[in-house]
Structures are given as structure tokens and as C-alpha cells.
Write a protein that holds these residues in place. Structure first.
Motif, short mmCIF file in Angstrom:
data_model
loop_
_atom_site.label_atom_id
_atom_site.label_comp_id
_atom_site.label_asym_id
_atom_site.label_seq_id
_atom_site.Cartn_x
_atom_site.Cartn_y
_atom_site.Cartn_z
N SER A 154 -8.06 -1.38 -4.32
CA SER A 154 -7.05 -0.63 -3.56
C SER A 154 -7.42 -0.71 -2.08
CB SER A 154 -6.98 0.82 -4.03
OG SER A 154 -6.65 0.91 -5.40
N PRO A 155 -7.26 -1.88 -1.46
CA PRO A 155 -7.68 -2.06 -0.07
C PRO A 155 -6.85 -1.20 0.88
CG PRO A 155 -6.40 -3.94 -0.80
CD PRO A 155 -6.65 -3.11 -2.02
N GLN A 159 -8.60 -3.39 5.87
CA GLN A 159 -9.17 -4.40 4.99
C GLN A 159 -8.16 -5.50 4.68
OE1 GLN A 159 -10.28 -1.68 1.87
NE2 GLN A 159 -12.45 -1.71 2.47
N ILE A 160 -6.91 -5.10 4.48
CA ILE A 160 -5.86 -6.09 4.22
C ILE A 160 -5.71 -7.02 5.42
CG2 ILE A 160 -3.39 -6.41 3.78
CD1 ILE A 160 -3.42 -3.66 2.40
N VAL A 161 -5.65 -6.44 6.61
CA VAL A 161 -5.47 -7.25 7.83
C VAL A 161 -6.66 -8.17 8.04
CG1 VAL A 161 -5.26 -7.15 10.34
CG2 VAL A 161 -3.95 -5.55 8.92
N LEU A 162 -7.88 -7.63 7.92
CA LEU A 162 -9.08 -8.42 8.18
C LEU A 162 -9.22 -9.58 7.21
CD1 LEU A 162 -11.81 -8.93 9.55
CD2 LEU A 162 -12.82 -7.26 7.98
N PHE A 163 -9.12 -9.30 5.91
CA PHE A 163 -9.36 -10.35 4.92
C PHE A 163 -8.21 -11.35 4.85
CE2 PHE A 163 -12.30 -7.03 3.16
CZ PHE A 163 -13.46 -7.72 3.48
N TYR A 202 2.34 -3.59 2.04
CA TYR A 202 1.14 -4.42 1.85
C TYR A 202 1.37 -5.80 2.46
CZ TYR A 202 -2.86 -6.53 -0.63
OH TYR A 202 -4.03 -7.16 -0.94
N LEU A 203 2.51 -6.41 2.13
CA LEU A 203 2.78 -7.76 2.59
C LEU A 203 2.93 -7.82 4.11
CD1 LEU A 203 5.31 -8.95 -0.15
CD2 LEU A 203 2.87 -9.49 0.05
N GLY A 204 3.48 -6.75 4.70
CA GLY A 204 3.60 -6.71 6.15
C GLY A 204 2.24 -6.72 6.82
N LEU A 205 1.31 -5.92 6.29
CA LEU A 205 -0.06 -5.91 6.82
C LEU A 205 -0.73 -7.26 6.61
CD1 LEU A 205 -1.20 -2.39 5.58
CD2 LEU A 205 -0.82 -3.08 7.96
#
Length: 293
Positions: A154-155, A159-163, A202-205
Motif C-alpha cells: 500500500s505505497p 513512494q509511488i512518485v519516487l519508484f 494512483y495512476l496520476g501519481l
């Protein structure tokens, strides 16, 4: 643009997009195979320069850089990539749930076979320093994938942006799989689910992270490849080898390794996965030899 040209480039994009979804298969390698790798890298380079000129208040110079981007090639490729990602994700998610051992084994086979690409790029320049860097990278990746609860099921936003930014660098470095990187840090499942569920937040990030990656990380990686090619590739090889721990077919929900049970299916899947990548690499070499004749 002629419809045939659009369709051809869209098909190339679909092949790259499919590779980006499958851990162990490098989108950069496929871009090399279908002959658009240089267009993608040059397009990124011109885009970065254009943004830089805009930030410095030089719109004319920015316009010159934008005009150098081959949008007639890159936009159909982008369209094909998006279409393939949406289609392939819908197939892979149920397989990951129903047959996790088989899927992980197939991904491991793909990754093992794809190690040939960066090894070939290093070639005869491989030295003891490169071996040391490779070993350090392998140890670091093995340790990171061994951490308890290391998976980001559950990022959070950062975390979503970085990875996402780090994963998109796979387009710059043939032989390295961006989706495998997501798998190693535990974000592959959530990302595939977000694609299938059309989770726009999520997809936007993720898209923001990918854009940042293209405008920064990818260019940094390109600089290292241009100036410290063998060292960078050695580190990538080490990271890939160490991260194989995340693809051990038999593991529990906390990614802890389990003992081998009924190895037949996973072994066949591993060999098939390796065979797919080997055929892809062989096709790349064949096309390259034809183009130089």
C-alpha cells in the motif's frame, strides 16, 4: 502522417509497452530491436533541454528543441505503449493471483536470460573493479529484498512518485526491466491493480513520477552511461542478480522463502521465460547484422 506509418509505430509501441509490463523483459531492449531506441532517447534529451530553456525564459530556444522532437514517431509509439499496458495488465493480474509460483518462475527465467544484454554491452572492458561493483550491487539488492515487510503493498504518494521515476529509467538502459524493479520493491501488484481498476489517483501519481524520471533520473542515467558505461552496467547487473531473491517461486505472503514443492511447473516456466528473452535477443542481433550489411 500516413496511416501505415502510424500503425507501424503504434505496433512498435505495443511491443515496448508489453515488455514494460512483464518483469525481466526490458522495454529498452525491445526499443533497440524495433529500431526506435535512438528516437526515444533523443526525444527525451530535446524535451529536457526545451524545459530548461523555458525555465530560463528562453521560449525561442525551447521552440527549437521542441521542433527537433520527432512527434510523428513518438506519439504513435506512446499510443501503442498505453494500449499494450492496459491489455497486458488485465491478463497478468489474475495469473499472479492464481499461479504465483509459475509466474514468478517465468519472470526469473526472463531476468536471468536478460542479464546477457548488459554483460554483452560491457564486453572485454570488464575488470576487477567492475566485478567488485557487481558484487556490491548484488549484496545490496539481496539485502533490500530480504527486509521484513519490504514490499510496498500500500505505497503512499511519495513512494509511488519516487519508484515510478526510477522504474521508467528502464527505457534508457537496455537489459534492465522497470516492471521487475517494481516487483522487487513490492509495487508491481498494486500498480497492475491500479491499471486494471482505473485508479486515477494512483495512476496520476505514477505518471507524475514517470515524467520526473524522464526529465531527471533518466538523463542522469544517460550521463553515467555515456561517461562511466561499464561501471554503471556492472552495478545494474549486480542489482538484477541480487533481486532474483524476490522471484524465488516458493514464498509466503510476507515474501519469506519456502521449501521447494512440486518443481515441475516452475522449472518449465523458468525455461520458457528464459527462452522468450533468448529469442528476443537473438532477433535483435539478427536485425542488427542485417542492418550493417
Amino acid at each position: 502522417m500516413k496511416p501505415s506509418l502510424f500503425a507501424g509505430n503504434a505496433l512498435r509501441g505495443m511491443l515496448i509497452g508489453t515488455a514494460e509490463v512483464i518483469p525481466g523483459v526490458s522495454g529498452g531492449t525491445v526499443a533497440l530491436i524495433v529500431g526506435v531506441y535512438d528516437h526515444i532517447i533523443n526525444g527525451i534529451s530535446h524535451l529536457v533541454r526545451a524545459v530548461g530553456f523555458l525555465l530560463r525564459g528562453k521560449p525561442k530556444d525551447a521552440g527549437k528543441q521542441f521542433r527537433k522532437i520527432k512527434f510523428t514517431i513518438l506519439l504513435p509509439i506512446l499510443f501503442g505503449m498505453i494500449l499494450a499496458i492496459l491489455t497486458t495488465a488485465s491478463i497478468l493480474e489474475p495469473l499472479l493471483v492464481a499461479e504465483p509460483e509459475i509466474v514468478r518462475a517465468a519472470f526469473a527465467g526472463m531476468l536471468i536470460a536478460s542479464l546477457y544484454v548488459p554483460l554483452r554491452l560491457i564486453g572485454k572492458s570488464f575488470r576487477s573493479i567492475h566485478l567488485a561493483i557487481l558484487i556490491l550491487g548484488a549484496i545490496a539488492a539481496f539485502w533490500l529484498t530480504s527486509l521484513p515487510n519490504a514490499g510496498l503493498d500500500s505505497p503512499v504518494a511519495w513512494q509511488i512518485v519516487l519508484f515510478a521515476g526510477l522504474a521508467v529509467c528502464a527505457l534508457v538502459l537496455p537489459g534492465v526491466s522497470g516492471s521487475f524493479f517494481l516487483l522487487a520493491v513490492g509495487m508491481y501488484g498494486p500498480t497492475i491493480a491500479a491499471v486494471n481498476n482505473r485508479d486515477l489517483g494512483y495512476l496520476g501519481l505514477f505518471v507524475i513520477g514517470a515524467i520526473i524520471g524522464l526529465l531527471s533520473f533518466a538523463m542522469v542515467m544517460k550521463w553515467f552511461l555515456d561517461n562511466y558505461r561499464a561501471l554503471t552496467l556492472s552495478l545494474m547487473i549486480g542489482l538484477m542478480i541480487g533481486s532474483l531473491r524476490a522471484l524465488w517461486p516458493w514464498q509466503d505472503d510476507y515474501r519469506e522463502p519456502l521449501g521447494i514443492t512440486d518443481p515441475t511447473g516452475p522449472v518449465i516456466a523458468l525455461l520458457l521465460g528464459a527462452g522468450v528473452v533468448a529469442l528476443t535477443i537473438g532477433l535483435e542481433r539478427y536485425l542488427r547484422s542485417r542492418s550493417t550489411q
